[in-house]
Design a protein around this motif. Structure first.
Motif, PDB file in Angstrom:
ATOM      1  N   ILE A   1      47.112 -35.599  69.308  1.00 63.05           N
ATOM      2  CA  ILE A   1      46.446 -35.889  68.037  1.00 63.05           C
ATOM      3  C   ILE A   1      47.144 -35.115  66.909  1.00 63.05           C
ATOM      4  CG2 ILE A   1      44.272 -36.381  69.225  1.00 63.05           C
ATOM      5  CD1 ILE A   1      43.116 -33.844  68.052  1.00 63.05           C
ATOM      6  N   ASP A   2      47.087 -35.689  65.716  1.00 66.07           N
ATOM      7  CA  ASP A   2      47.941 -35.239  64.607  1.00 66.07           C
ATOM      8  C   ASP A   2      47.888 -33.728  64.336  1.00 66.07           C
ATOM      9  OD1 ASP A   2      48.103 -37.979  64.440  1.00 66.07           O
ATOM     10  OD2 ASP A   2      47.141 -38.141  62.468  1.00 66.07           O
ATOM     11  N   ARG A   3      46.677 -33.161  64.329  1.00 71.70           N
ATOM     12  CA  ARG A   3      46.580 -31.754  63.923  1.00 71.70           C
ATOM     13  C   ARG A   3      47.228 -30.805  64.922  1.00 71.70           C
ATOM     14  NH1 ARG A   3      42.816 -29.406  67.167  1.00 71.70           N
ATOM     15  NH2 ARG A   3      41.053 -30.769  67.589  1.00 71.70           N
TER      16      ARG A   3
ATOM     17  N   VAL B   1      49.663 -32.549  59.293  1.00 68.49           N
ATOM     18  CA  VAL B   1      48.597 -33.014  58.402  1.00 68.49           C
ATOM     19  C   VAL B   1      48.412 -32.218  57.105  1.00 68.49           C
ATOM     20  CG1 VAL B   1      47.266 -34.109  60.236  1.00 68.49           C
ATOM     21  CG2 VAL B   1      46.873 -31.694  59.719  1.00 68.49           C
TER      22      VAL B   1
ATOM     23  N   TYR C   1      39.775 -46.531  62.998  1.00 69.62           N
ATOM     24  CA  TYR C   1      39.994 -45.138  62.553  1.00 69.62           C
ATOM     25  C   TYR C   1      38.684 -44.391  62.374  1.00 69.62           C
ATOM     26  CZ  TYR C   1      44.686 -46.749  61.668  1.00 69.62           C
ATOM     27  OH  TYR C   1      45.937 -47.266  61.836  1.00 69.62           O
TER      28      TYR C   1
ATOM     29  N   HIS D   1      40.233 -39.617  64.311  1.00 72.17           N
ATOM     30  CA  HIS D   1      40.786 -39.727  62.952  1.00 72.17           C
ATOM     31  C   HIS D   1      39.734 -39.559  61.871  1.00 72.17           C
ATOM     32  CE1 HIS D   1      42.905 -42.070  65.935  1.00 72.17           C
ATOM     33  NE2 HIS D   1      43.993 -42.108  65.198  1.00 72.17           N
TER      34      HIS D   1
ATOM     35  N   LYS E   1      38.702 -35.385  58.933  1.00 71.73           N
ATOM     36  CA  LYS E   1      39.926 -35.176  58.145  1.00 71.73           C
ATOM     37  C   LYS E   1      40.778 -34.032  58.679  1.00 71.73           C
ATOM     38  CE  LYS E   1      41.414 -35.916  53.456  1.00 71.73           C
ATOM     39  NZ  LYS E   1      41.023 -36.263  52.098  1.00 71.73           N
TER      40      LYS E   1
ATOM     41  N   ASN F   1      41.510 -33.472  61.641  1.00 74.02           N
ATOM     42  CA  ASN F   1      42.349 -33.976  62.731  1.00 74.02           C
ATOM     43  C   ASN F   1      43.533 -34.809  62.253  1.00 74.02           C
ATOM     44  OD1 ASN F   1      40.714 -32.869  64.678  1.00 74.02           O
ATOM     45  ND2 ASN F   1      39.487 -34.721  64.951  1.00 74.02           N
ATOM     46  N   SER F   2      43.312 -35.570  61.187  1.00 79.30           N
ATOM     47  CA  SER F   2      44.286 -36.606  60.808  1.00 79.30           C
ATOM     48  C   SER F   2      44.841 -36.466  59.398  1.00 79.30           C
ATOM     49  CB  SER F   2      43.611 -37.974  60.911  1.00 79.30           C
ATOM     50  OG  SER F   2      42.546 -38.043  59.969  1.00 79.30           O
TER      51      SER F   2
ATOM     52  N   HIS G   1      47.525 -39.881  57.601  1.00 77.63           N
ATOM     53  CA  HIS G   1      47.701 -40.503  58.922  1.00 77.63           C
ATOM     54  C   HIS G   1      48.321 -41.898  58.846  1.00 77.63           C
ATOM     55  CE1 HIS G   1      46.903 -41.519  63.101  1.00 77.63           C
ATOM     56  NE2 HIS G   1      46.545 -42.695  62.633  1.00 77.63           N
ATOM     57  N   LYS G   2      47.806 -42.731  57.962  1.00 76.34           N
ATOM     58  CA  LYS G   2      48.272 -44.123  57.905  1.00 76.34           C
ATOM     59  C   LYS G   2      49.321 -44.309  56.806  1.00 76.34           C
ATOM     60  CE  LYS G   2      48.338 -48.320  59.202  1.00 76.34           C
ATOM     61  NZ  LYS G   2      48.895 -48.648  60.511  1.00 76.34           N
TER      62      LYS G   2
END
Ligand SMILES: NC(=O)c1ccc[n+]([C@@H]2O[C@H](COP(=O)([O-])OP(=O)(O)OC[C@H]3O[C@@H](n4cnc5c(N)ncnc54)[C@H](O)[C@@H]3O)[C@@H](O)[C@H]2O)c1
Length: 429
Positions: free
Chosen positions: A84-86, A110, A173, A178, A181, A183-184, A190-191
């Motif tokens: 996951i992004d974070r 992020v 999402y 996601h 905020k 996290n993504s 993110h997008k």
């Protein structure tokens, strides 16, 4: 030939795009040596797919606390980060400190602090980081780059770019991690990192100043209440109320989603099927952004995540004419079906309007594969033996950083109500 060795962190929905490609198409050049994740059930499922779907020998699975051990024992050349992004920055930095190169999914990270930490680690270790921007490789997006770089509409002064996410994929999402905020970075990071990267790529420039507005206007409990909704539920699984909700996702009806998430949630409590009209959503679904670029071009951009169709509409206004593009994508739920359907095209139209001549359509050859045929080209670039690329589509850490910084600046601008200078966020050394 010695095989290049890859370890992969984060064995969720996106991971198979990479390990499947290594196991199926790129066996001659690449080898998968390990998986790492916080969730053993998901790693076991990935190993099951390796064996049953790809006839590939299962690889050792390491917990997130065993990352260093994994590198020491399996000695990968490159770590692929699809967690996951974070968490991206943690693995990107540690992999480089331990002597590996890195391929990271977008968004690179992020926020600006984590971005600076990544840039510093690259400077210190001299390792390479690639961010996988598959949209660049979609033939229509490459064609737009070719037209603009070829001077077909002269100097581009402004871009008007609208991205539409629909009630199927856009809604997704708001069901998943996601929606938080932290996290993504929200959809603007993110997008929109894909979209801002495309603008950088199309125009061959970098952003300078960003101003943004946005909010949560459709999803979330408060918005549903305002529209008169009175029946709520926390998640679809086991919920009677979710049966009448067209936004509900049933995990048990899709064997892949069930194996990836429902059967794995006893380990980490992650629920993949939360109600999009629940509380606790901290990302925006309605966004408007203005950006000025180094070459003085300006961008007006909008993203909405609850629309009847999915795709984009972009126009470029130049000193010799205008380019208009409209691309509609097929609907999909992340990891809910065939990977090649993710971002696959339904309709596309690319038109050049010369300043003093009749407009004409530009034909772009359709290619098979996800994201408009861009995915297979990018995979070959990563794992195969790619030809030299006149469009320079392989994205570096600088491209990765610059594309997230537009969204990160947008997030700051939404907080402060003020324009944000990109150079105030990080130093590129
Ligand atoms: N380029 C694209 O088209 C595209 C498409 C989908 C996803 N992605 C990217 O891929 C990444 C993963 O997305 P996904 O859809 O597979 O999500 P997912 O939720 O299906 O998978 C995420 C995985 O990360 C694991 N994870 C969570 N915390 C972790 C930690 N601390 N350490 C190690 N692993 C951890 C989870 O257990 C899970 O297996 C995201 O960064 C997303 O932006 C890119």
């Amino acid at each position: 030939m010695t095989l290049k060795k890859y370890a992969l962190v984060g064995t969720g929905g996106r991971a198979e795009f990479f390990y499947g490609a290594i196991a199926k198409t790129f066996r001659e050049t690449s080898a998968l040596v390990a998986f790492c994740d916080i969730n053993r059930t998901r790693m076991n499922y990935a190993n099951q797919l390796l064996k049953e779907k790809y006839d590939y020998e299962p690889v050792p699975a390491y917990g997130a606390d065993e990352f260093d051990k994994m590198i020491a024992e399996t000695k990968p050349d490159t770590v692929i980060v699809t967690s996951i992004d974070r968490t991206h920055h943690t693995y990107i930095i540690r992999a480089m400190e331990l002597g590996c190169d890195v391929v990271s999914e977008k968004p690179m990270t992020v926020d600006e602090r984590k971005c600076q930490e990544i840039l510093d680690a690259i400077e210190k270790t001299g390792r390479k980081l690639r961010v996988t921007f598959n949209y660049r490789y979609a033939p229509h997006n490459t064609k737009i780059r070719e037209l603009i770089a070829g001077g077909v509409i002269g100097e581009v002064n402004s871009v008007h770019f609208e991205w539409l996410l629909n009630t199927k994929h856009g809604a997704d999402y708001f069901r998943r991690w996601h929606r938080d905020k932290r996290n993504s970075g929200g959809l603007l990071v993110h997008k929109s990192t894909h979209h801002f990267d495309l603008v950088n790529f199309w125009l061959g420039t970098h952003p300078e100043t960003v101003y943004a507005m946005g909010g949560l206007r459709f999803y979330g409990r408060e918005n549903a209440e305002r529209r008169g909704e009175t029946r709520f539920y926390q998640r679809s699984h086991g919920s009677e109320a979710s049966r009448n909700d067209p936004f509900a996702l049933s995990l048990e009806d899709n064997p892949h989603l069930k194996a990836l998430y429902l059967d794995a949630e006893h380990e980490d409590g992650y629920q993949r099927d939360q109600s999009v009209f629940g509380d606790g959503i901290s990302i925006e679904d309605t966004l408007g952004v203005m950006v000025r670029y180094r070459n003085q071009a300006i961008l007006t951009y909008s993203l909405n995540a609850y629309l009847p169709w999915e795709g984009f509409h972009v126009v470029f206004n130049g000193s010799k004419g205008r380019i208009e593009a409209r691309v509609a994508e097929r609907s999909y739920v992340n990891s809910g079906g065939n990977k090649a359907d993710e971002g696959a095209l339904k309709e596309k139209r690319l038109t050049v309007h010369p300043m003093f001549a009749a407009p004409y359509e530009v034909h772009v050859e359709e290619k098979a594969g996800g994201h408009g045929g861009g995915d297979p080209v990018m995979l070959n670039d990563l794992f195969g033996a790619p030809e030299p690329d006149p469009f320079n589509r392989a994205a570096s850490h600088i491209d990765g950083a610059v594309s997230i910084l537009t969204g990160i600046a947008g997030n700051k601008s939404m907080q402060t109500g003020l324009p944000v200078e990109i150079k105030s966020l990080v130093s590129f050394g």
